[in-house]
Write an enzyme that holds these catalytic residues in place. Structure first.
Site, PDB file in Angstrom:
ATOM      1  N   PHE A 146       0.861  -1.191   0.000  1.00 52.88           N
ATOM      2  CA  PHE A 146       0.000   0.000   0.000  1.00 52.88           C
ATOM      3  C   PHE A 146       0.892   1.233   0.000  1.00 52.88           C
ATOM      4  O   PHE A 146       1.613   1.475   0.962  1.00 52.88           O
ATOM      5  CB  PHE A 146      -0.961   0.060   1.190  1.00 52.88           C
ATOM      6  CG  PHE A 146      -1.860   1.256   1.095  1.00 52.88           C
ATOM      7  CD1 PHE A 146      -3.029   1.212   0.351  1.00 52.88           C
ATOM      8  CD2 PHE A 146      -1.495   2.462   1.682  1.00 52.88           C
ATOM      9  CE1 PHE A 146      -3.841   2.347   0.212  1.00 52.88           C
ATOM     10  CE2 PHE A 146      -2.307   3.601   1.544  1.00 52.88           C
ATOM     11  CZ  PHE A 146      -3.472   3.534   0.810  1.00 52.88           C
ATOM     12  N   ASP A 231       9.188   3.033   2.095  1.00 50.02           N
ATOM     13  CA  ASP A 231       8.020   3.853   2.414  1.00 50.02           C
ATOM     14  C   ASP A 231       7.765   3.711   3.917  1.00 50.02           C
ATOM     15  O   ASP A 231       7.218   2.701   4.362  1.00 50.02           O
ATOM     16  CB  ASP A 231       6.825   3.372   1.585  1.00 50.02           C
ATOM     17  CG  ASP A 231       5.543   4.148   1.898  1.00 50.02           C
ATOM     18  OD1 ASP A 231       5.521   4.889   2.914  1.00 50.02           O
ATOM     19  OD2 ASP A 231       4.563   4.009   1.145  1.00 50.02           O
ATOM     20  N   LYS A 260       2.256  11.237   7.149  1.00 47.89           N
ATOM     21  CA  LYS A 260       1.438  10.981   8.339  1.00 47.89           C
ATOM     22  C   LYS A 260       1.914  11.727   9.594  1.00 47.89           C
ATOM     23  O   LYS A 260       1.620  12.898   9.730  1.00 47.89           O
ATOM     24  CB  LYS A 260       1.300   9.475   8.543  1.00 47.89           C
ATOM     25  CG  LYS A 260       0.490   8.852   7.397  1.00 47.89           C
ATOM     26  CD  LYS A 260      -0.169   7.536   7.709  1.00 47.89           C
ATOM     27  CE  LYS A 260      -1.197   7.213   6.641  1.00 47.89           C
ATOM     28  NZ  LYS A 260      -0.888   6.055   5.820  1.00 47.89           N
TER      29      LYS A 260
HETATM   30  C1  LIG Z   1      -1.067   6.106   4.344  1.00 48.82           C
HETATM   31  C2  LIG Z   1       0.034   5.573   3.517  1.00 48.82           C
HETATM   32  C3  LIG Z   1       0.357   6.133   2.258  1.00 48.82           C
HETATM   33  C4  LIG Z   1      -0.482   7.226   1.616  1.00 48.82           C
HETATM   34  O1  LIG Z   1      -0.551   8.387   2.362  1.00 48.82           O
HETATM   35  P1  LIG Z   1      -1.717   9.469   2.040  1.00 48.82           P
HETATM   36  O2  LIG Z   1      -1.368  10.630   2.911  1.00 48.82           O
HETATM   37  O3  LIG Z   1      -3.014   8.810   2.414  1.00 48.82           O
HETATM   38  O4  LIG Z   1      -1.637   9.765   0.582  1.00 48.82           O
HETATM   39  C5  LIG Z   1       1.431   5.622   1.578  1.00 48.82           C
HETATM   40  N1  LIG Z   1       2.171   4.621   2.084  1.00 48.82           N
HETATM   41  C6  LIG Z   1       1.900   4.057   3.273  1.00 48.82           C
HETATM   42  C7  LIG Z   1       2.771   2.959   3.796  1.00 48.82           C
HETATM   43  C8  LIG Z   1       0.808   4.501   4.023  1.00 48.82           C
HETATM   44  O5  LIG Z   1       0.512   3.906   5.184  1.00 48.82           O
END
Ligand SMILES: *Cc1c(COP(=O)(O)O)cnc(C)c1O
Length: 405
Positions: A146, A231, A260
């Site tokens: 994700f 990520d 985040k």
């Molecule tokens: C939440 C998340 C994203 C996307 O972030 P948004 O601010 O919702 O675009 C990307 N990678 C990971 C691992 C995430 O948990």
């Protein structure tokens, strides 16, 4: 609960459902206030927040120090665009460099934008530094990843809910089984510019790779002259008990993606950090964002990062995470639970059948908010400011409910 209160909740839900797109299926709770590890609904009922907005609220709801930075800066100067310098951006960039150990930062807003930035960065590096023929660059990603919701990113998702009927997918991505270093090594070609992975897959249900996975991937990337990009939007900034999840394995990435909790939940702030040599592929006009690096975001991010460090939130996550995992493993006795896992305060309980949503509804009725992923798994990720006493209260409720399924 009074009849009027019930009405207020259902009116607000009805209004939201009537005028909004139906791209989420929320629990039937309407929140209006938050403080630390708690949120309150419009009926005044208090809940433990065990989701923390997918780990955006690591510093706890309405943290006073971050709030003060936000309010102070909002009254002074909020947005300049990057056509001009501002007096707050430099401090944020320096702070992120100091905490990550990287030399350069490129600020964006949402997580998905930062992932897109990392993709552009790795592709440009591939063409300009590695010498990959034009238009041929490949990036390897893991199954069940994700990384966000843009068309390019969902194009390399393996979750039909995320990608179906949003094609055609952007070419140039190869998906390999997550956790299998052999498979990843075998997928690398001379045209591979980067590998993009989550150190732990949060949205997939807190999926943890074998301990030697990231070190082996790191070695392969070094040997083959491929960039390793992690990520850490969800796993970073204290969540797993270290400032960054890669520190558990020692597999330091070439590019790290943050988002985040970079804002403590107040404001969308994201970015990538990497070396000067890699970041230099970006030249004036080649990438940008109207809001990226604005003074309001910068002031908020600096305060959010100071709170993480000063309040030792990674250390708290490490200690309380170990305690919580031990309690869950000792006290969850339901035969339907097939796995209990996690690191720091990123924890998950998996059932062998699809009853996670029912369990979340029951938890809600007892004052604990958690979200199911993929029908079988419930993630528990409270704000990292939670105390041991508060966590034990929440765990008492959680263990009671989960054992009843
Ligand atoms: C939440 C998340 C994203 C996307 O972030 P948004 O601010 O919702 O675009 C990307 N990678 C990971 C691992 C995430 O948990």
């Amino acid at each position: 609960m009074t009849a009027a209160a019930v009405n207020r909740s259902s009116q607000l839900i009805a209004q939201t459902e009537k005028y909004g797109a139906h791209n989420y299926a929320p629990l039937q709770v309407v929140l209006e206030r938050g403080e630390g590890p708690f949120v309150w609904d419009v009926e005044g009922r208090r809940y433990f927040d065990m989701l923390s907005a997918y780990s955006a609220v690591n510093q706890g709801h309405s943290h006073p120090r971050i709030l003060a930075a936000l309010v102070e800066q909002a009254g002074r100067l909020a947005l300049t665009s990057r056509a001009f310098f501002n007096d707050k951006l430099g401090a944020m960039l320096q702070k992120i460099c100091e905490l990550t150990g990287f030399a350069r930062v490129l600020p964006m807003n949402t997580g998905a934008e930062a992932v897109e930035t990392a993709i552009k960065c790795m592709r440009r590096w591939g063409y300009r530094k590695k010498g990959i023929p034009s238009g041929k660059a490949e990036i390897i990603v893991g199954s069940e990843n994700f990384h966000g919701r843009t068309t390019t990113i969902v194009g390399f998702s393996t979750d039909p809910d995320a990608y179906e009927d949003y094609g055609p997918a952007t070419p140039g991505f190869k998906i390999v089984p997550y956790g299998d270093a052999e498979a990843l090594a075998g997928a690398i070609t001379p045209n591979t510019c980067g590998v993009l992975l989550e150190p732990i897959q949060g949205e997939a249900g807190v999926k943890m790779p074998p301990d030697d996975y990231l070190p082996r991937v790191r070695q392969v990337c070094t040997d083959q002259n491929v960039l390793l990009c992690l990520d850490e939007i969800q796993t970073g900034l204290g969540r797993t008990g270290k400032l960054f999840a890669w520190e558990h394995s020692g597999a330091r990435p070439d590019v790290i993606i943050l988002g985040k909790a970079l804002s403590g939940g107040f404001y969308p702030i994201s970015g990538i950090a990497t070396s000067a040599q890699i970041m230099d592929v970006f030249t004036p006009g080649s990438h940008g964002s109207t809001y990226g690096g604005n003074p309001l975001a910068s002031a908020v991010a600096v305060a959010a990062l100071e709170v993480l460090v000063d309040e030792k939130l990674a250390e708290n996550a490490a200690q309380l995470g170990e305690h919580a995992l031990a309690r869950l493993r000792a006290e969850l006795t339901s035969e339907n639970i097939c796995d209990i896992r996690g690191r720091g305060l990123l924890l998950a309980v998996e059932y062998s059948t699809g009853i996670a949503k029912q369990a979340c509804k029951k938890l809600q009725s007892l004052g604990v908010l958690a979200k199911d992923t993929h029908k079988t798994t419930i993630r528990f990720a409270p704000p990292l400011v939670i105390s041991r006493e508060q966590l034990d209260q929440a765990l008492d409720l959680i263990i009671g409910v989960l054992n009843s399924f």
